[in-house]
Design a protein around this motif. Structure first.
Motif, PDB file in Angstrom:
ATOM      1  N   VAL A   5     -14.051   3.798   3.413  1.00  0.00           N
ATOM      2  CA  VAL A   5     -12.885   4.708   4.089  1.00  0.00           C
ATOM      3  C   VAL A   5     -12.141   3.894   5.251  1.00  0.00           C
ATOM      4  O   VAL A   5     -12.869   3.143   6.148  1.00  0.00           O
ATOM      5  N   HIS A   6     -10.700   3.906   5.100  1.00  0.00           N
ATOM      6  CA  HIS A   6      -9.887   3.213   6.017  1.00  0.00           C
ATOM      7  C   HIS A   6     -10.035   3.865   7.582  1.00  0.00           C
ATOM      8  O   HIS A   6     -10.369   4.837   7.665  1.00  0.00           O
ATOM      9  N   ARG A   7      -9.665   2.897   8.477  1.00  0.00           N
ATOM     10  CA  ARG A   7      -9.486   3.656   9.939  1.00  0.00           C
ATOM     11  C   ARG A   7      -8.681   4.655   9.956  1.00  0.00           C
ATOM     12  O   ARG A   7      -8.711   5.618  11.065  1.00  0.00           O
ATOM     13  N   SER A   8      -7.367   4.472   9.298  1.00  0.00           N
ATOM     14  CA  SER A   8      -6.506   5.679   9.315  1.00  0.00           C
ATOM     15  C   SER A   8      -6.437   6.427   7.981  1.00  0.00           C
ATOM     16  O   SER A   8      -5.550   6.329   7.002  1.00  0.00           O
ATOM     17  N   PRO A   9      -7.555   7.205   7.636  1.00  0.00           N
ATOM     18  CA  PRO A   9      -7.562   7.671   6.289  1.00  0.00           C
ATOM     19  C   PRO A   9      -6.315   8.399   5.735  1.00  0.00           C
ATOM     20  O   PRO A   9      -6.253   8.863   4.361  1.00  0.00           O
ATOM     21  N   VAL A  10      -5.651   9.098   6.491  1.00  0.00           N
ATOM     22  CA  VAL A  10      -4.659  10.007   5.854  1.00  0.00           C
ATOM     23  C   VAL A  10      -3.282   9.288   6.010  1.00  0.00           C
ATOM     24  O   VAL A  10      -2.764   9.299   5.038  1.00  0.00           O
ATOM     25  N   LEU A  11      -3.261   8.499   7.215  1.00  0.00           N
ATOM     26  CA  LEU A  11      -1.609   8.186   7.493  1.00  0.00           C
ATOM     27  C   LEU A  11      -1.241   7.030   6.400  1.00  0.00           C
ATOM     28  O   LEU A  11      -0.283   6.511   5.984  1.00  0.00           O
ATOM     29  N   ALA A  12      -2.543   6.095   6.390  1.00  0.00           N
ATOM     30  CA  ALA A  12      -2.384   4.792   5.843  1.00  0.00           C
ATOM     31  C   ALA A  12      -1.948   5.074   4.144  1.00  0.00           C
ATOM     32  O   ALA A  12      -0.857   4.243   3.781  1.00  0.00           O
ATOM     33  N   PRO A  13      -2.903   5.650   3.241  1.00  0.00           N
ATOM     34  CA  PRO A  13      -2.148   5.930   1.921  1.00  0.00           C
ATOM     35  C   PRO A  13      -0.880   6.530   1.951  1.00  0.00           C
ATOM     36  O   PRO A  13      -0.107   6.375   1.034  1.00  0.00           O
ATOM     37  N   ILE A  14      -0.477   7.192   2.868  1.00  0.00           N
ATOM     38  CA  ILE A  14       0.934   7.923   2.777  1.00  0.00           C
ATOM     39  C   ILE A  14       1.871   6.901   3.081  1.00  0.00           C
ATOM     40  O   ILE A  14       3.110   6.568   2.146  1.00  0.00           O
ATOM     41  N   ALA A  15       1.773   5.905   3.933  1.00  0.00           N
ATOM     42  CA  ALA A  15       2.886   4.833   4.168  1.00  0.00           C
ATOM     43  C   ALA A  15       2.969   4.084   2.980  1.00  0.00           C
ATOM     44  O   ALA A  15       3.753   3.472   2.551  1.00  0.00           O
ATOM     45  N   TYR A  16       1.454   3.626   2.707  1.00  0.00           N
ATOM     46  CA  TYR A  16       1.789   2.544   1.493  1.00  0.00           C
ATOM     47  C   TYR A  16       2.262   3.015   0.174  1.00  0.00           C
ATOM     48  O   TYR A  16       2.907   2.410  -0.425  1.00  0.00           O
ATOM     49  N   ALA A  17       1.811   4.342  -0.121  1.00  0.00           N
ATOM     50  CA  ALA A  17       2.420   4.957  -1.167  1.00  0.00           C
ATOM     51  C   ALA A  17       3.620   5.259  -1.412  1.00  0.00           C
ATOM     52  O   ALA A  17       4.500   5.007  -2.165  1.00  0.00           O
ATOM     53  N   SER A  18       4.207   5.586  -0.076  1.00  0.00           N
ATOM     54  CA  SER A  18       5.682   5.943  -0.094  1.00  0.00           C
ATOM     55  C   SER A  18       6.348   4.909  -0.123  1.00  0.00           C
ATOM     56  O   SER A  18       7.495   4.638  -1.043  1.00  0.00           O
ATOM     57  N   ALA A  19       5.923   3.760   0.457  1.00  0.00           N
ATOM     58  CA  ALA A  19       6.787   2.493   0.243  1.00  0.00           C
ATOM     59  C   ALA A  19       6.675   1.753  -1.102  1.00  0.00           C
ATOM     60  O   ALA A  19       7.685   1.180  -1.669  1.00  0.00           O
ATOM     61  N   ALA A  20       5.505   2.084  -1.717  1.00  0.00           N
ATOM     62  CA  ALA A  20       5.286   1.457  -2.991  1.00  0.00           C
ATOM     63  C   ALA A  20       6.208   2.227  -4.212  1.00  0.00           C
ATOM     64  O   ALA A  20       7.031   1.675  -4.887  1.00  0.00           O
ATOM     65  N   ILE A  21       6.667   3.451  -3.778  1.00  0.00           N
ATOM     66  CA  ILE A  21       7.534   4.505  -4.649  1.00  0.00           C
ATOM     67  C   ILE A  21       8.887   3.875  -4.313  1.00  0.00           C
ATOM     68  O   ILE A  21       9.640   3.733  -5.452  1.00  0.00           O
ATOM     69  N   MET A  22       9.188   3.472  -3.061  1.00  0.00           N
ATOM     70  CA  MET A  22      10.694   3.338  -3.018  1.00  0.00           C
ATOM     71  C   MET A  22      10.855   1.826  -3.658  1.00  0.00           C
ATOM     72  O   MET A  22      11.992   1.579  -4.164  1.00  0.00           O
ATOM     73  N   MET A  23       9.861   0.997  -3.614  1.00  0.00           N
ATOM     74  CA  MET A  23      10.055  -0.521  -4.125  1.00  0.00           C
ATOM     75  C   MET A  23      10.086  -0.410  -5.827  1.00  0.00           C
ATOM     76  O   MET A  23      10.855  -1.125  -6.437  1.00  0.00           O
ATOM     77  N   LEU A  24       9.363   0.771  -6.384  1.00  0.00           N
ATOM     78  CA  LEU A  24       9.374   0.732  -7.806  1.00  0.00           C
ATOM     79  C   LEU A  24      10.868   1.495  -8.120  1.00  0.00           C
ATOM     80  O   LEU A  24      11.379   0.874  -9.125  1.00  0.00           O
ATOM     81  N   ILE A  25      11.261   2.369  -7.478  1.00  0.00           N
ATOM     82  CA  ILE A  25      12.700   2.838  -7.644  1.00  0.00           C
ATOM     83  C   ILE A  25      13.514   1.643  -7.486  1.00  0.00           C
ATOM     84  O   ILE A  25      14.284   1.405  -8.822  1.00  0.00           O
ATOM     85  N   ALA A  26      13.577   0.846  -6.548  1.00  0.00           N
ATOM     86  CA  ALA A  26      14.484  -0.344  -6.550  1.00  0.00           C
ATOM     87  C   ALA A  26      14.336  -1.378  -7.598  1.00  0.00           C
ATOM     88  O   ALA A  26      15.273  -1.713  -8.273  1.00  0.00           O
ATOM     89  N   SER A  27      13.024  -1.451  -8.069  1.00  0.00           N
ATOM     90  CA  SER A  27      12.961  -2.380  -9.257  1.00  0.00           C
ATOM     91  C   SER A  27      13.355  -1.903 -10.650  1.00  0.00           C
ATOM     92  O   SER A  27      13.454  -2.753 -11.433  1.00  0.00           O
TER      93      SER A  27
END
Length: 413
Positions: A37-59
């Motif tokens: 479990v990450h030290r920030s188990p709620v915010l960290a997945p949201i941050a990384y997943a949201s950024a990944a979705i934006m990069m997928l759209i850009a790609s």
């Protein structure tokens, strides 16, 4: 004595099913990760997943690469890669690319954002169980990182004949790959099951040193809940339960045999056909390796040879050996057998590099009258080999390695 769950790889009983924030729970016998479990188990997945979705759209919006040779040029983007396969009649491969590179990753990231956002708002998301099961099923088929390596291998092949320019989508895809991998690392499914469905209850066991099966329990592979051997459906996730995935290894051996059959045409038939100035030059996998070696592209030749020739063959041999070790009465060291199983599962999908390389080159190198690259019939066979060996490895239950002879007879009866 009590336990909360069991190891999915050796069936050892575990006291604690879910780690605390910033901690990890491992199996004391085989060292398999039970929960991290990450030290920030709620915010960290949201941050990384949201950024990944934006990069997928850009790609998907811009060009990956531009190819220029002898005054002619061509540009490749992801949509063109899929369209080129459809144009040549390889609809199955086009679907494979679209599903493994867009549908599964995007669904995976959206579900993570949905579940963690609901927790951030202190709400119970509808359909949480179905979402968690989808995460469990889809994580094995995320091939974004394999596709990125395929792009890099394609670049080495192309740079000798033309000038290549990277587009915005290439850099966005690189960031998307990194962010997707990071998202999978910071997302812990056992922790999500506890937060969104229910915590694990302690169960009474008679002998904690023996396996869950020896204590008349079976582990749910999807939510980690311990159920009695007479329970057909897990009460926590409502998924079908089984003491062992495939105790008689029928499913494992069936998919293994099918992959062996496809391995022959995958290596005999051309995987790629290069049309240069009207002439045709079909190449097999080994032919491409030899050509790269002659061009002194030794690292790339080794990557293709290992990933496309040695890995599928070694994986088939490894699965056959694991099946033999389980079926035979001889005593093998379970730790070594488990390491072989883990290696087999890890490297399997990387054999898809050659399929992605062919798809990329077919989309990029299309200058009519000068040079055009076509996918060959071996591409479909080779993709089938990779998929079938992956399913065969997933069907194999590593807990069979640890079962004593009495348990084996019970499972096979």
């Amino acid at each position: 004595m009590t336990a909360q769950t069991a190891c999915e790889e050796c069936d050892h009983l575990i006291d604690k099913a879910v780690a605390d924030d910033g901690e990890a729970v491992h199996c004391p016998r085989c060292h398999h990760h039970i929960s991290v479990v990450h030290r920030s188990p709620v915010l960290a997945p949201i941050a990384y997943a949201s950024a990944a979705i934006m990069m997928l759209i850009a790609s998907l919006m811009y060009s990956f690469m531009s190819f220029a040779s002898a005054g002619h040029s061509a540009t490749m983007n992801f949509a063109q890669t899929v369209r080129s396969l459809i144009t040549y009649g390889y609809n199955e491969l086009a679907l494979l690319l679209f599903v493994t590179l867009v549908v599964f990753p995007l669904s995976f990231l959206l579900i993570i954002c949905y579940l963690h956002s609901a927790m951030l708002l202190n709400k119970k998301p509808p359909g949480a169980k179905a979402c968690l099961l989808m995460l469990q099923h889809s994580k094995h088929w995320l091939m974004v990182d394999v596709f990125l390596i395929g792009i890099l291998v394609s670049l080495v092949k192309v740079m000798g004949m033309a000038d290549v320019t990277f587009g915005l989508s290439f850099w966005a895809f690189c960031l998307f790959t990194i962010l997707l991998v990071k998202t999978t690392i910071v997302t812990d499914l056992p922790w999500l099951w506890r937060q969104l469905v229910s915590p694990m209850d302690d169960v009474e066991v008679t002998d904690k040193e023996r396996s869950a099966y020896a204590n008349n329990f079976q582990l749910c592979h999807y939510c980690g809940h311990l159920n009695g051997l007479d329970v057909a459906t897990c009460p926590r996730c409502h998924h079908h339960t089984h003491a062992r995935k495939d105790p008689n290894l029928d499913r494992v051996l069936a998919f293994l045999l099918a992959s062996m059959v496809l391995y022959i045409p995958a290596n005999i038939l051309p995987i790629m056909d290069t049309s240069l100035l009207g002439g045709s030059d079909p190449a097999t996998i080994m032919g491409g390796v030899i050509l790269l070696w002659q061009l002194k592209s030794y690292p790339v030749a080794m990557v293709i040879f290992i990933a496309s020739v040695m890995v599928p063959l070694a994986k088939m041999v490894a699965i056959a050996w694991l099946a033999y070790s389980v079926k035979s009465s001889r005593n093998f060291e379970p730790q070594k057998q488990l390491k072989l199983y883990r290696l087999t599962e890890f490297v399997g999908r990387w054999s898809m590099i050659d399929v992605f390389v062919v798809a990329i080159l077919a989309a990029l190198i299309r200058i009519d009258g000068l040079i055009v690259i076509y996918p060959g019939p071996a591409t479909v066979s080779f993709a089938g080999v990779v998929i079938l060996t992956m399913i065969s490895a997933m069907s194999f239950d590593p807990r069979l390695i640890w079962d004593d002879s009495h348990s084996k007879e019970n499972h096979r009866s």
